[in-house]
Motif scaffolding. Structure first.
Motif, PDB file in Angstrom:
ATOM      1  N   ILE A 139       3.202  15.865  -7.111  1.00  0.00           N
ATOM      2  CA  ILE A 139       4.193  16.416  -6.724  1.00  0.00           C
ATOM      3  C   ILE A 139       4.563  16.869  -7.803  1.00  0.00           C
ATOM      4  O   ILE A 139       5.157  18.135  -8.760  1.00  0.00           O
ATOM      5  N   ASN A 140       5.615  15.802  -8.876  1.00  0.00           N
ATOM      6  CA  ASN A 140       5.260  16.606 -10.420  1.00  0.00           C
ATOM      7  C   ASN A 140       4.880  16.821 -10.528  1.00  0.00           C
ATOM      8  O   ASN A 140       4.726  18.501 -11.952  1.00  0.00           O
ATOM      9  N   GLN A 141       3.170  17.404 -11.014  1.00  0.00           N
ATOM     10  CA  GLN A 141       2.435  18.144 -11.957  1.00  0.00           C
ATOM     11  C   GLN A 141       2.236  19.348 -10.603  1.00  0.00           C
ATOM     12  O   GLN A 141       2.822  20.163 -11.104  1.00  0.00           O
ATOM     13  N   ILE A 142       2.733  19.419  -9.517  1.00  0.00           N
ATOM     14  CA  ILE A 142       2.702  20.362  -8.873  1.00  0.00           C
ATOM     15  C   ILE A 142       3.409  21.195  -8.983  1.00  0.00           C
ATOM     16  O   ILE A 142       3.759  22.536  -8.712  1.00  0.00           O
ATOM     17  N   ARG A 143       5.212  20.153  -9.597  1.00  0.00           N
ATOM     18  CA  ARG A 143       6.090  21.707  -9.614  1.00  0.00           C
ATOM     19  C   ARG A 143       5.581  22.410 -11.150  1.00  0.00           C
ATOM     20  O   ARG A 143       7.106  23.274 -11.238  1.00  0.00           O
ATOM     21  N   ALA A 144       4.740  22.727 -11.583  1.00  0.00           N
ATOM     22  CA  ALA A 144       4.806  23.653 -12.366  1.00  0.00           C
ATOM     23  C   ALA A 144       4.824  24.511 -11.470  1.00  0.00           C
ATOM     24  O   ALA A 144       4.599  26.257 -12.490  1.00  0.00           O
ATOM     25  N   LEU A 145       4.372  24.401 -10.699  1.00  0.00           N
ATOM     26  CA  LEU A 145       3.867  26.120  -9.410  1.00  0.00           C
ATOM     27  C   LEU A 145       4.727  25.727  -8.896  1.00  0.00           C
ATOM     28  O   LEU A 145       5.799  27.010  -8.568  1.00  0.00           O
ATOM     29  N   ASN A 146       5.516  25.154  -8.993  1.00  0.00           N
ATOM     30  CA  ASN A 146       7.110  25.227  -8.388  1.00  0.00           C
ATOM     31  C   ASN A 146       8.423  24.562  -8.121  1.00  0.00           C
ATOM     32  O   ASN A 146       8.322  23.601  -8.107  1.00  0.00           O
ATOM     33  N   PRO A 147       9.044  25.142  -9.626  1.00  0.00           N
ATOM     34  CA  PRO A 147       9.668  24.212 -10.022  1.00  0.00           C
ATOM     35  C   PRO A 147      10.955  23.974  -9.598  1.00  0.00           C
ATOM     36  O   PRO A 147      11.800  22.880  -9.535  1.00  0.00           O
ATOM     37  N   LYS A 148      11.148  24.445  -8.235  1.00  0.00           N
ATOM     38  CA  LYS A 148      12.249  24.832  -7.792  1.00  0.00           C
ATOM     39  C   LYS A 148      12.124  22.579  -6.741  1.00  0.00           C
ATOM     40  O   LYS A 148      13.169  22.491  -5.979  1.00  0.00           O
ATOM     41  N   ALA A 149      10.755  23.159  -6.241  1.00  0.00           N
ATOM     42  CA  ALA A 149      10.526  21.630  -5.373  1.00  0.00           C
ATOM     43  C   ALA A 149      11.263  20.401  -5.676  1.00  0.00           C
ATOM     44  O   ALA A 149      11.037  20.042  -6.918  1.00  0.00           O
ATOM     45  N   TYR A 184       0.603  -0.750   0.112  1.00  0.00           N
ATOM     46  CA  TYR A 184      -0.248   0.635   0.219  1.00  0.00           C
ATOM     47  C   TYR A 184       0.769   1.197  -0.184  1.00  0.00           C
ATOM     48  O   TYR A 184       0.556   2.134  -1.202  1.00  0.00           O
ATOM     49  N   SER A 185       1.863   1.106   0.829  1.00  0.00           N
ATOM     50  CA  SER A 185       2.567   2.638   0.046  1.00  0.00           C
ATOM     51  C   SER A 185       3.233   2.478  -0.422  1.00  0.00           C
ATOM     52  O   SER A 185       3.642   3.527  -1.369  1.00  0.00           O
ATOM     53  N   LEU A 186       4.021   2.233  -1.014  1.00  0.00           N
ATOM     54  CA  LEU A 186       4.807   1.492  -2.110  1.00  0.00           C
ATOM     55  C   LEU A 186       3.921   2.055  -3.466  1.00  0.00           C
ATOM     56  O   LEU A 186       4.098   3.222  -4.380  1.00  0.00           O
ATOM     57  N   ASP A 187       3.009   1.352  -3.269  1.00  0.00           N
ATOM     58  CA  ASP A 187       1.586   1.875  -4.610  1.00  0.00           C
ATOM     59  C   ASP A 187       1.727   3.686  -4.404  1.00  0.00           C
ATOM     60  O   ASP A 187       1.681   3.808  -5.684  1.00  0.00           O
ATOM     61  N   GLY A 188       1.499   3.567  -3.049  1.00  0.00           N
ATOM     62  CA  GLY A 188       0.808   4.845  -2.606  1.00  0.00           C
ATOM     63  C   GLY A 188       2.362   6.337  -3.090  1.00  0.00           C
ATOM     64  O   GLY A 188       1.970   7.058  -3.694  1.00  0.00           O
ATOM     65  N   LEU A 189       3.558   5.756  -3.217  1.00  0.00           N
ATOM     66  CA  LEU A 189       4.757   6.414  -3.181  1.00  0.00           C
ATOM     67  C   LEU A 189       4.898   7.357  -4.419  1.00  0.00           C
ATOM     68  O   LEU A 189       4.628   8.442  -5.182  1.00  0.00           O
ATOM     69  N   GLU A 190       4.497   6.039  -6.739  1.00  0.00           N
ATOM     70  CA  GLU A 190       4.583   6.088  -6.638  1.00  0.00           C
ATOM     71  C   GLU A 190       2.791   7.090  -7.298  1.00  0.00           C
ATOM     72  O   GLU A 190       3.447   8.124  -8.237  1.00  0.00           O
ATOM     73  N   GLU A 191       1.979   7.490  -6.897  1.00  0.00           N
ATOM     74  CA  GLU A 191       1.124   8.197  -7.336  1.00  0.00           C
ATOM     75  C   GLU A 191       1.600   9.571  -6.649  1.00  0.00           C
ATOM     76  O   GLU A 191       1.504  10.838  -6.999  1.00  0.00           O
ATOM     77  N   LEU A 192       2.126   9.373  -5.295  1.00  0.00           N
ATOM     78  CA  LEU A 192       2.465  10.997  -4.814  1.00  0.00           C
ATOM     79  C   LEU A 192       3.468  11.417  -5.314  1.00  0.00           C
ATOM     80  O   LEU A 192       3.051  12.501  -6.030  1.00  0.00           O
ATOM     81  N   VAL A 193       4.383  10.538  -6.138  1.00  0.00           N
ATOM     82  CA  VAL A 193       5.244  11.209  -7.371  1.00  0.00           C
ATOM     83  C   VAL A 193       5.153  12.070  -8.494  1.00  0.00           C
ATOM     84  O   VAL A 193       5.211  13.104  -8.524  1.00  0.00           O
ATOM     85  N   GLU A 194       3.980  11.248  -8.567  1.00  0.00           N
ATOM     86  CA  GLU A 194       3.286  11.890 -10.239  1.00  0.00           C
ATOM     87  C   GLU A 194       2.901  13.235  -9.258  1.00  0.00           C
ATOM     88  O   GLU A 194       2.600  14.388 -10.432  1.00  0.00           O
TER      89      GLU A 194
END
Length: 267
Positions: free
Chosen positions: A172-182, A160-170
């Motif tokens: 985060i990558n979308q939010i990086r459009a608002l904050n490229p430095k993260a 469950y944690s590892l499945d959620g990890l992939e979703e979370l990183v995805e």
């Protein structure tokens, strides 16, 4: 000031323990490694307020400071002393739900930069801001990620944690459009118990996931749960416990990799 978000979309994986231990150990410094204490601001961004409870500043009756910051984008008057040397805190509580509704209703001002604007006000006063996030991607978490320099993701070695990890990183990558430095500083393996299954999961995480993973793991310890009952971090409750020692080594690893850019350097 370097802002670090501790986050995972799955609950119960050691986010608050990691965030509070990181904040506390950075503030204390490390005499053995000749690292002086840093000025740390702990930002409780979770409506459950567990970090606030840990440091005795939780108030269930009134709107917490984190909620006011989300609504106003201002930090003045919203920082509380933890009575720990070098460390202050921004408390949170269930009023965060109402604050998010108020934020969504405000169509005249930017909704995702409230925390960034607020933290910019005190960037010269702290070396680190550690944000303890809830297991979701509400507007308060989006605000946190927009204000963030680095992201640490605690995980347990289960499907469950590892499945959620992939979703979370995805996400985060979308939010990086608002904050490229993260950037993702690393995944932290928490509550580790050595079994054939956990070793296989760790090998996948380190060698095949594509995510950076901290070398140091946090061992399973009953003392971690006991510490919460007494309102303490693992290091303050029992410094000799395996988990406490692991957190000290993790913070040393983090500082060795990334912390030199912030320690002693205030913008």
């Amino acid at each position: 000031m370097k802002t670090i978000s501790v986050i995972n979309l799955k609950g119960g994986v050691g986010k608050t323990t990691t965030a509070t231990s990181l904040a506390e150990l950075l503030a204390e410094g490390d005499k053995k490694r000749k690292r002086p204490g840093s000025r740390v601001l702990l930002f409780d961004n979770d409506k459950q307020g567990n970090a606030s409870k840990l440091f005795g500043v939780y108030d269930r009756e009134h709107e917490a400071q984190a909620c006011r910051i989300l609504k106003t984008g201002r930090i003045a008057g919203n920082i509380t002393d933890t009575q720990e040397p070098n460390m202050d805190i921004i408390p949170c509580n269930y009023f965060m739900e109402l604050a998010e509704l108020d934020l969504k209703a405000d169509q005249e001002h930017a909704q995702h930069e409230r925390y960034k604007a607020a933290l910019d006000e005190v960037a010269g006063h702290y070396d680190y801001c550690i944000i303890d996030n809830p297991p979701d991607l509400g507007m308060n978490v989006i605000n946190a990620l927009v204000a963030t320099d680095e992201i640490i993701i605690p995980v347990y070695l289960d499907a469950y944690s590892l499945d959620g990890l992939e979703e979370l990183v995805e996400q985060i990558n979308q939010i990086r459009a608002l904050n490229p430095k993260a950037r993702l500083s690393g995944v932290l393996i928490a509550d580790y118990e050595k079994t054939d299954t956990s070793e296989e999961a760790e090998a996948w995480l380190r060698n095949r996931s594509g995510f950076p993973v901290f070398v140091q793991k946090i061992r399973h310890s009953k003392k971690v749960k006991d510490a919460t009952i007494y309102g303490q971090t693992p290091c303050h409750y029992n410094i000799r416990s395996g988990a406490a020692q692991d957190y000290k080594k993790f913070v040393a690893e983090y500082v060795g990799l990334y912390g030199h850019q912030a320690a002693g350097e205030r913008r």
